[in-house]
Motif scaffolding. Structure first.
Motif, short mmCIF file in Angstrom:
data_model
loop_
_atom_site.label_atom_id
_atom_site.label_comp_id
_atom_site.label_asym_id
_atom_site.label_seq_id
_atom_site.Cartn_x
_atom_site.Cartn_y
_atom_site.Cartn_z
N VAL A 83 -40.43 47.74 -16.27
CA VAL A 83 -39.28 47.10 -17.30
C VAL A 83 -39.09 47.94 -18.50
N GLY A 84 -38.20 48.83 -18.58
CA GLY A 84 -38.05 49.52 -20.18
C GLY A 84 -36.83 49.05 -20.68
N GLY A 85 -36.65 49.57 -21.90
CA GLY A 85 -35.57 49.21 -22.86
C GLY A 85 -34.24 49.79 -22.32
N THR A 86 -34.15 50.75 -21.51
CA THR A 86 -33.01 51.36 -20.83
C THR A 86 -32.95 51.13 -19.31
N LYS A 87 -34.09 51.19 -18.63
CA LYS A 87 -33.72 51.15 -17.36
C LYS A 87 -34.91 50.05 -16.59
N VAL A 88 -34.56 49.55 -15.19
CA VAL A 88 -35.42 48.96 -14.55
C VAL A 88 -35.96 49.88 -13.30
N LEU A 89 -37.37 50.35 -13.38
CA LEU A 89 -37.50 51.28 -12.27
C LEU A 89 -38.49 50.65 -11.33
N GLY A 90 -38.00 50.53 -10.17
CA GLY A 90 -38.74 49.78 -9.01
C GLY A 90 -39.47 50.88 -7.96
N GLY A 91 -40.64 50.73 -7.37
CA GLY A 91 -41.29 51.57 -6.36
C GLY A 91 -42.13 50.87 -5.54
N VAL A 92 -42.09 51.54 -4.46
CA VAL A 92 -43.10 51.01 -3.24
C VAL A 92 -44.12 51.73 -3.30
N VAL A 93 -45.27 51.40 -3.60
CA VAL A 93 -46.47 52.06 -3.81
C VAL A 93 -47.73 51.73 -2.47
N ASP A 94 -48.25 53.06 -2.09
CA ASP A 94 -49.25 52.81 -1.13
C ASP A 94 -50.57 52.82 -1.46
N THR A 95 -51.49 52.73 -0.62
CA THR A 95 -52.97 52.39 -1.13
C THR A 95 -53.52 53.56 -2.01
N SER A 96 -52.86 54.72 -1.81
CA SER A 96 -53.26 55.80 -2.35
C SER A 96 -52.66 56.42 -3.74
N GLY A 97 -51.82 55.32 -4.21
CA GLY A 97 -51.28 55.28 -5.17
C GLY A 97 -50.06 56.25 -5.40
N LYS A 98 -49.60 56.58 -4.06
CA LYS A 98 -48.07 57.45 -3.73
C LYS A 98 -47.01 56.25 -3.86
N ILE A 99 -46.02 56.82 -4.79
CA ILE A 99 -44.69 56.08 -4.58
C ILE A 99 -43.84 56.56 -3.54
N LEU A 100 -43.40 55.54 -2.74
CA LEU A 100 -42.89 56.09 -1.32
C LEU A 100 -41.48 56.01 -1.46
N ARG A 101 -40.88 55.12 -2.34
CA ARG A 101 -39.38 54.90 -2.57
C ARG A 101 -39.28 54.30 -3.87
N THR A 102 -38.33 54.91 -4.74
CA THR A 102 -37.88 54.24 -6.03
C THR A 102 -36.44 53.77 -5.97
N PHE A 103 -36.01 52.66 -6.68
CA PHE A 103 -34.89 52.21 -6.94
C PHE A 103 -34.63 51.99 -8.34
N ARG A 104 -33.54 52.13 -9.15
CA ARG A 104 -33.38 51.81 -10.44
C ARG A 104 -31.98 51.01 -10.78
N GLU A 105 -32.17 50.56 -11.94
CA GLU A 105 -30.97 49.51 -12.37
C GLU A 105 -31.16 49.80 -13.97
N GLU A 106 -29.83 49.82 -14.45
CA GLU A 106 -29.83 49.73 -15.98
C GLU A 106 -30.45 48.49 -16.58
N THR A 107 -31.00 48.32 -17.62
CA THR A 107 -31.52 47.27 -18.31
C THR A 107 -30.21 46.38 -19.01
N PRO A 108 -29.99 45.34 -18.49
CA PRO A 108 -28.88 44.72 -19.22
C PRO A 108 -29.09 44.25 -20.43
N LEU A 109 -28.27 44.57 -21.49
CA LEU A 109 -28.32 44.44 -22.85
C LEU A 109 -28.53 42.96 -23.33
N ASP A 110 -27.93 42.24 -22.52
CA ASP A 110 -28.39 40.58 -22.94
C ASP A 110 -29.70 40.14 -22.75
#
Ligand SMILES: [Zn+2]
Length: 317
Positions: A12-39
């Motif tokens: 969760v950052g100031g401008t975006k919310v970045l999610g990811g699916v992570v496997d046991t080797s630390g690899k990110i299999l898929r990401t999905f992002r949304e803007e951080t709502p200002l409120d």
């Protein structure tokens, strides 16, 4: 489903919310992002839930970890103080996510999440004692001590940026004078370089040419760029920043005795131009010189994904 080794991490950052699916080797299999709502507040909790639910549609996962800047309670549920987000202070994020999308999630400080990721999958891989110093606008810190992430009694340990390095020194945003981040952060680097250019405009010409030509338009990136092409003023500015950084690390080495010190954050992009002077200063300022073991100082390896990878791994374990 609960047998899955996959975990979701959400940064969760100031401008975006970045999610990811992570496997046991630390690899990110898929990401999905949304803007951080200002409120902030409840809107933000709903945005995080949306990101989690979206990732769950394609992957069976068994755990969820949220990485966010701020002071987090030691039970890894409540945001005690968020510096950049509106109406999030005191919010039990784990409970909110349980109510919105029936997910059990842990919440971890962003510096802690990144340090954990570096320790498990990155520059501190395999070491039982690692500290991470993130040099950006401010200075973030985290420590892995004897294989465990240091949280402290209230979940707020390892805030290295606010250790006092100069008695009665420059005023910090935290209300105290002389904090480490007022001397060794990217912000301090830029302020010092602007002063040097104002004093000696001729020597600063190459630096200013990288921006809009004004001192006000100078940013940290310009200093790294100019130093990499050999500009003496920029090289000196990074040497001074590295000197403050290394002197601070000597103190941290006395406290934590790490095998590895991982340097992250935007100023880290300067690489050896920052790290070489930092190593020299650490050795010069180390108490019991020649007798106290000296840690390695290395650059972070995982980049921007470290927060979500670390939060996912902490949630899994
Ligand atoms: Zn401070």
């Amino acid at each position: 489903m609960a047998n899955s080794q996959l975990a979701i991490g959400v940064d969760v950052g100031g401008t975006k919310v970045l999610g990811g699916v992570v496997d046991t080797s630390g690899k990110i299999l898929r990401t999905f992002r949304e803007e951080t709502p200002l409120d902030g507040g409840d809107s933000l909790n709903r945005t995080i839930a949306k990101v989690i639910v979206e990732l769950q549609k394609t992957h069976d996962t068994s755990a969820v970890g949220i990485s966010a800047a701020g002071l987090i309670s030691s039970d890894r549920a409540t945001m005690l103080g968020a510096p950049n987000i509106k109406d999030w202070d005191g919010v039990n994020i784990s409970q909110a996510l349980r109510e919105i999308c029936q997910v059990n999630a842990i919440v971890e400080n962003d510096a802690n999440s990144a340090a954990w990721a570096e320790r498990v999958y990155g520059a501190g891989r395999g070491a039982e004692n690692v500290i991470m110093v993130t040099v950006g606008t401010g200075i973030g810190g985290a420590a892995v001590v004897d294989g465990k992430l240091l949280r402290g009694a209230h979940g707020t340990g390892a805030e290295f940026g606010h250790m006092r390095v100069v008695p009665d020194g420059n005023l910090c945003g935290c209300g105290i004078k002389g904090c480490f981040e007022r001397y060794a952060s990217g912000t301090a680097l830029v302020i010092r370089t602007k002063e040097a250019i104002t004093k000696n405009p001729k020597a600063g010409e190459a630096l200013l040419a990288l921006g809009d030509g004004t001192v006000a338009g100078l940013i940290g990136n310009h200093i790294t760029q100019a130093a990499q092409s050999g500009d003496p003023m920029a090289i000196e500015a990074l040497e001074i920043a590295g000197d403050w950084l290394g002197a601070g690390i000597a103190t941290l080495a006395m406290l934590f005795d790490p095998a590895i010190v991982v340097i992250g954050g935007g100023v880290g992009d300067a690489g050896e131009l920052l790290l070489a002077p930092a190593r020299r200063a650490m050795e010069r300022e180390m108490p019991f010189s020649g007798k106290h073991p000296v840690p390695e100082i290395v650059l972070a390896k995982l980049g921007n994904g470290a927060g979500l990878v670390g939060a996912a791994d902490l949630a899994r374990n």
